[in-house]
Design an enzyme around this catalytic site. Structure first.
Site, mmCIF file in Angstrom:
data_model
loop_
_atom_site.group_PDB
_atom_site.id
_atom_site.type_symbol
_atom_site.label_atom_id
_atom_site.label_comp_id
_atom_site.label_asym_id
_atom_site.label_seq_id
_atom_site.Cartn_x
_atom_site.Cartn_y
_atom_site.Cartn_z
ATOM 1 N N ARG A 53 74.940 23.903 19.052
ATOM 2 C CA ARG A 53 73.576 23.938 18.531
ATOM 3 C C ARG A 53 72.948 22.570 18.755
ATOM 4 O O ARG A 53 73.635 21.537 18.726
ATOM 5 C CB ARG A 53 73.558 24.279 17.039
ATOM 6 C CG ARG A 53 73.894 25.734 16.723
ATOM 7 C CD ARG A 53 72.798 26.674 17.228
ATOM 8 N NE ARG A 53 73.031 28.068 16.828
ATOM 9 C CZ ARG A 53 73.671 28.960 17.557
ATOM 10 N NH1 ARG A 53 74.182 28.596 18.723
ATOM 11 N NH2 ARG A 53 73.814 30.205 17.126
ATOM 12 N N GLU A 66 64.068 22.793 19.450
ATOM 13 C CA GLU A 66 64.218 23.924 20.351
ATOM 14 C C GLU A 66 63.210 24.999 19.964
ATOM 15 O O GLU A 66 63.144 25.375 18.788
ATOM 16 C CB GLU A 66 65.643 24.478 20.255
ATOM 17 C CG GLU A 66 65.957 25.530 21.283
ATOM 18 C CD GLU A 66 67.411 25.986 21.239
ATOM 19 O OE1 GLU A 66 67.632 27.218 21.162
ATOM 20 O OE2 GLU A 66 68.316 25.124 21.281
ATOM 21 N N HIS A 97 68.933 27.755 26.335
ATOM 22 C CA HIS A 97 69.762 28.523 25.406
ATOM 23 C C HIS A 97 70.100 29.900 25.977
ATOM 24 O O HIS A 97 69.895 30.938 25.324
ATOM 25 C CB HIS A 97 69.057 28.662 24.058
ATOM 26 C CG HIS A 97 70.013 28.842 22.912
ATOM 27 N ND1 HIS A 97 69.736 28.428 21.629
ATOM 28 C CD2 HIS A 97 71.255 29.395 22.853
ATOM 29 C CE1 HIS A 97 70.754 28.716 20.834
ATOM 30 N NE2 HIS A 97 71.679 29.314 21.559
#
Length: 306
Positions: free
Chosen positions: A222, A250, A269
Site C-alpha cells: 500500500r 493515490e 495499482h
C-alpha cells in the site's frame, strides 16, 4: 437472504444459490434499497464513500467479504455480530507476477530503452541483472510465498521477513525486528506488508538510508507504507531506484514530483487486476457463500489487524 455484490459477474455466479437475493452496488450510484436487511456485503474493489456510515446502517449484516487482501477501510467499522473475511490468495499470482516483472524492468532498464526506442536511438550499454541478487521480501505471507515460487530459477537468494520469526517450508522467516540488519544486504526490497498502524510510514528516511547503493524498492503493498517525500529525495540522488504499483497519495495527481523522479517505474495499482484474479475471486465468493449458507466455518476470517 439479501446480498450486496460489486458486479453483475458476481451476481451471476451466486444467482442459483437457494434463497439468495443479489443487488449490485459498485459504489458509483445511490445505495440500493434495504440496507438494513443486508446479510452479506461484498464491497467493490475501489473503496466506496462513507464505509462507516453504510456499515452503521447494516443492522442485519453477518458477513463482510472483501475482494481484496487488505481490509483496512472496513476493519474498524464492522458491526457487532458480523464476520470480516478477506480475499487472501485471490491476487497472489497477479501480484507476484507483477513484482517479478517490475524488478526485472528496473534492473534491466526497460523504461529507459522504451524512451530511447521512441526517440529512435540505439543506446547500447550494460545494465543490472536479477541473477545473483539478494531479494528481501518484507511481508512474507501467501503473496510472498507466491513470489518466491516465481523467483525460483532466477538464481537469486531470497530472504523472508514477516511480523514474527518462524521456520517455514522454504527456510527461515525472519521477524520484523531483524529487518534493519537485513536491509543493507538486499539488492531488491519487495514490500508486501498489509496496511496497519504498525506499517504506516515504515519505509521512512532511516529505512531507505539502510538500503544499499543501487538497490531497488518494489512496493506492491500500500502507498502509505512508504514515506513518499523521503523516497523522492532518495530517487533524486540516484542512489536508489523503485518500482511502485501503489503510491501515497493515490491516485497520484498530475504534477506530483514522484512522476518525474529518476529511476522510478510507476503502474496504477494494477498488480492484482488480472483475469486470473477475476476467475479466482468468483470461485472464492461462491465457496464462501456456500459455507455461509450451510453454517460452516468461513475461510480467511480476519481476527486481528489483518
Amino acid at each position: 437472504m439479501r446480498i450486496w455484490v460489486p458486479s453483475d459477474a458476481v451476481a451471476d455466479v451466486l444467482s442459483d444459490l437457494p434463497g439468495v437475493e443479489c443487488a449490485v452496488f459498485d459504489g458509483s450510484g445511490p445505495l440500493p434499497e434495504g440496507v438494513e436487511e443486508v446479510e452479506v456485503w461484498i464491497p467493490p474493489l475501489v473503496t466506496v464513500a462513507d464505509v462507516p456510515g453504510i456499515l452503521a446502517r447494516m443492522t442485519s449484516l453477518r458477513l463482510l467479504q472483501t475482494v481484496t487482501a487488505g481490509v483496512e477501510p472496513y476493519r474498524p467499522h464492522v458491526p457487532e455480530g458480523a464476520v470480516l473475511c478477506n480475499a487472501r490468495g485471490v491476487h497472489d499470482a497477479g501480484t507476484a507476477e507483477w513484482a517479478v516483472g517490475a524488478m526485472i524492468a528496473v534492473l534491466r532498464e526497460f523504461p529507459g530503452f522504451v524512451d530511447a526506442q521512441r526517440r529512435g536511438e540505439w543506446t547500447y550499454h550494460h545494465t543490472g541483472v536479477l541473477a545473483d541478487a539478494t531479494v528481501l521480501i518484507v511481508g512474507y505471507g501467501s503473496i510472498g510465498a507466491a513470489l518466491e515460487r516465481r523467483l525460483d530459477g532466477f538464481e537469486v537468494d531470497v530472504v523472508r521477513v514477516a511480523r514474527t520469526a518462524r521456520d517455514g517450508a522454504q527456510g527461515r522467516v525472519h521477524g520484523m525486528d531483524e529487518l534493519p540488519a537485513l536491509l543493507p544486504e538486499a539488492d531488491v526490497v519487495v514490500l508486501l506488508v498489509p496496511a496497519t498502524p504498525d506499517t504506516a510510514g515504515m519505509v521512512d528516511p532511516a529505512f531507505l538510508a539502510r538500503m544499499k547503493d543501487g538497490a531497488v524498492l518494489v512496493n506492491a503493498a500500500r502507498g502509505g507504507v512508504v514515506d513518499t517525500d523521503a523516497l523522492v529525495a532518495e530517487l533524486k540522488t540516484g542512489r536508489l531506484r523503485a518500482a511502485l504499483d501503489v503510491t501515497a497519495p493515490e491516485p497520484l495527481p498530475a504534477g506530483h514530483p514522484l512522476w518525474s523522479a529518476p529511476g522510478v517505474l510507476i503502474t496504477p495499482h494494477v498488480a492484482g487486476s488480472t483475469p486470473a484474479s477475476g476467475r479466482r475471486l468468483l470461485r472464492l465468493l461462491r465457496s464462501q457463500l456456500l459455507r455461509h449458507l450451510a453454517g460452516e466455518p468461513l475461510n480467511n476470517v480476519i481476527t486481528d489487524a489483518y
